[in-house]
Write a protein that holds these residues in place. Structure first.
Motif, mmCIF file in Angstrom:
data_model
loop_
_atom_site.group_PDB
_atom_site.id
_atom_site.type_symbol
_atom_site.label_atom_id
_atom_site.label_comp_id
_atom_site.label_asym_id
_atom_site.label_seq_id
_atom_site.Cartn_x
_atom_site.Cartn_y
_atom_site.Cartn_z
ATOM 1 N N ASP A 4 0.952 -1.205 0.175
ATOM 2 C CA ASP A 4 -0.142 -0.089 -0.284
ATOM 3 C C ASP A 4 0.875 1.313 0.381
ATOM 4 N N LEU A 5 2.209 0.966 0.723
ATOM 5 C CA LEU A 5 2.381 2.489 1.219
ATOM 6 C C LEU A 5 3.682 3.166 -0.120
ATOM 7 N N PHE A 6 4.399 1.755 -0.912
ATOM 8 C CA PHE A 6 5.022 1.740 -2.123
ATOM 9 C C PHE A 6 3.794 2.154 -2.961
ATOM 10 N N LEU A 7 2.664 1.833 -3.521
ATOM 11 C CA LEU A 7 1.825 2.028 -4.697
ATOM 12 C C LEU A 7 1.063 3.288 -4.260
ATOM 13 N N THR A 8 1.101 4.358 -2.932
ATOM 14 C CA THR A 8 1.252 5.652 -2.475
ATOM 15 C C THR A 8 2.266 6.448 -3.061
ATOM 16 N N ILE A 9 3.024 6.161 -2.465
ATOM 17 C CA ILE A 9 4.295 7.191 -2.935
ATOM 18 C C ILE A 9 5.290 6.550 -4.396
ATOM 19 N N GLY A 10 4.597 5.835 -5.197
ATOM 20 C CA GLY A 10 5.161 5.718 -6.440
ATOM 21 C C GLY A 10 4.885 7.023 -7.667
ATOM 22 N N GLY A 11 4.651 7.901 -7.169
ATOM 23 C CA GLY A 11 5.049 9.281 -7.886
ATOM 24 C C GLY A 11 6.767 9.678 -7.734
ATOM 25 N N LEU A 12 7.071 9.270 -6.290
ATOM 26 C CA LEU A 12 8.069 9.762 -6.874
ATOM 27 C C LEU A 12 9.017 9.488 -7.648
ATOM 28 N N TRP A 13 8.505 8.716 -8.551
ATOM 29 C CA TRP A 13 9.537 7.728 -8.888
ATOM 30 C C TRP A 13 9.102 8.697 -10.756
ATOM 31 N N GLY A 14 8.084 9.030 -10.679
ATOM 32 C CA GLY A 14 8.359 10.291 -11.527
ATOM 33 C C GLY A 14 8.731 11.445 -11.852
ATOM 34 N N ILE A 15 9.568 12.049 -10.691
ATOM 35 C CA ILE A 15 10.236 12.854 -10.621
ATOM 36 C C ILE A 15 11.257 13.274 -11.137
ATOM 37 N N ASP A 16 11.285 14.453 -12.000
ATOM 38 C CA ASP A 16 12.836 13.932 -12.769
ATOM 39 C C ASP A 16 13.615 14.327 -11.564
ATOM 40 N N PRO A 17 14.851 13.589 -11.248
ATOM 41 C CA PRO A 17 16.268 13.468 -10.684
ATOM 42 C C PRO A 17 17.163 14.822 -10.686
ATOM 43 N N HIS A 18 16.892 15.107 -12.096
ATOM 44 C CA HIS A 18 17.560 16.287 -12.524
ATOM 45 C C HIS A 18 17.847 17.529 -11.865
ATOM 46 N N THR A 19 16.205 17.504 -11.504
ATOM 47 C CA THR A 19 16.107 19.115 -10.861
ATOM 48 C C THR A 19 15.918 18.608 -9.352
ATOM 49 N N ASP A 20 15.257 20.532 -8.711
ATOM 50 C CA ASP A 20 15.579 20.635 -6.929
ATOM 51 C C ASP A 20 14.347 19.251 -6.719
ATOM 52 N N TRP A 21 14.272 18.490 -6.745
ATOM 53 C CA TRP A 21 13.303 17.081 -6.268
ATOM 54 C C TRP A 21 12.683 17.155 -5.146
ATOM 55 N N GLN A 22 14.057 18.046 -3.760
ATOM 56 C CA GLN A 22 13.198 17.554 -2.700
ATOM 57 C C GLN A 22 12.311 17.997 -2.132
ATOM 58 N N PRO A 23 12.002 19.544 -2.125
ATOM 59 C CA PRO A 23 11.155 20.459 -2.098
ATOM 60 C C PRO A 23 9.742 19.519 -2.597
ATOM 61 N N ARG A 24 9.611 19.191 -3.692
ATOM 62 C CA ARG A 24 8.353 18.266 -4.149
ATOM 63 C C ARG A 24 8.067 17.415 -3.480
ATOM 64 N N ALA A 25 9.766 16.874 -3.520
ATOM 65 C CA ALA A 25 8.980 15.319 -2.255
ATOM 66 C C ALA A 25 8.822 15.772 -1.532
ATOM 67 N N THR A 26 8.956 16.153 -0.747
ATOM 68 C CA THR A 26 9.237 16.306 1.140
ATOM 69 C C THR A 26 7.455 16.541 0.809
ATOM 70 N N ARG A 27 6.801 17.570 -0.525
ATOM 71 C CA ARG A 27 5.252 17.403 -0.410
ATOM 72 C C ARG A 27 4.868 16.583 -0.045
ATOM 73 N N LEU A 28 5.046 15.322 -1.024
ATOM 74 C CA LEU A 28 4.275 15.050 -1.166
ATOM 75 C C LEU A 28 4.755 13.406 -0.098
ATOM 76 N N LEU A 29 5.353 13.605 0.343
ATOM 77 C CA LEU A 29 5.828 12.264 1.608
ATOM 78 C C LEU A 29 4.635 13.506 2.325
ATOM 79 N N ASP A 30 4.902 14.605 2.743
ATOM 80 C CA ASP A 30 4.211 14.297 3.897
ATOM 81 C C ASP A 30 2.505 14.793 3.156
ATOM 82 N N PHE A 31 2.448 14.662 2.973
ATOM 83 C CA PHE A 31 0.671 14.333 2.468
ATOM 84 C C PHE A 31 0.428 12.503 2.581
ATOM 85 N N VAL A 32 1.386 12.396 2.627
ATOM 86 C CA VAL A 32 1.383 10.242 2.833
ATOM 87 C C VAL A 32 1.414 10.530 4.120
#
Length: 192
Positions: free
Chosen positions: A153-181
């Motif tokens: 369940d957790l991995f399906l929910t946070i699957g959006g992480l794998w859609g974030i471009d690693p060559h951008t400033d990904w950390q703020p976006r990942a933080t928002r997503l994981l806080d939401f989860v």
């Protein structure tokens, strides 16, 4: 005298291996075709030392992937020892996000290493799944997340992480997503 396959490495050999993995992670994330000789040079090891540890590009790439995944998995228990279970889970998810960005950055190298006929398969996620279950069960027992959430369940929910471009400033976006989860996991928790 040959060293047994399962025997632990001498400390200098272990340091060389770790240094190769660190440099290779950076270089192969930058370019899947990074020359192995350049990786060895930047890691300050000779070709012989490099190839004793990693006899092929495929072996190196798969070991980076396995090593990074194991690092994430191994961080779960110490986090539980030093933090409340829900905080340990949230911090662990940050480490998982860093792994996701590493994996995305290495995607081309991993694909090259595992796509040819006869090449080894990509390592499974068992250690990370077990770590997630450990953290989820601890948070559930503490009453800080809703009951019944599985690692799947957790991995399906946070699957959006794998859609974030690693060559951008990904950390703020990942933080928002994981806080939401994490907020969603807390809804319906008995201790809330």
């Amino acid at each position: 005298m040959r060293q047994k396959k399962d025997a632990p490495l001498r400390s200098d050999a272990q340091r060389n291996r770790e240094r190769i993995l660190e440099v290779a992670l950076v270089e192969l994330t930058r370019s899947a075709d990074a020359p192995l000789s350049a990786i060895a040079k930047k890691a300050c090891v000779g070709q012989g030392t490099f190839y004793r540890h990693f006899p092929s590009r495929e072996a190196l790439v798969l070991e980076i992937y396995r090593h990074e995944m194991q690092q994430v998995a191994d961080s779960a228990a110490p986090l539980l020892e030093s933090r409340e279970p829900d905080r340990a889970l949230r911090e662990w998810m940050d480490r998982l996000a860093r792994f996701a960005m590493t994996k995305a950055g290495l995607a081309d190298a991993i694909r090259q290493a595992t796509s040819a006929p006869g090449q080894p398969a990509k390592p499974g996620h068992t250690p990370v799944t077990e770590a997630a279950e450990l953290l989820l069960r601890a948070a559930e027992q503490a009453g800080t997340i809703r009951p019944g959430i599985t690692a799947d369940d957790l991995f399906l929910t946070i699957g959006g992480l794998w859609g974030i471009d690693p060559h951008t400033d990904w950390q703020p976006r990942a933080t928002r997503l994981l806080d939401f989860v994490m907020d969603a996991l807390r809804v319906g928790a008995p201790g809330r």
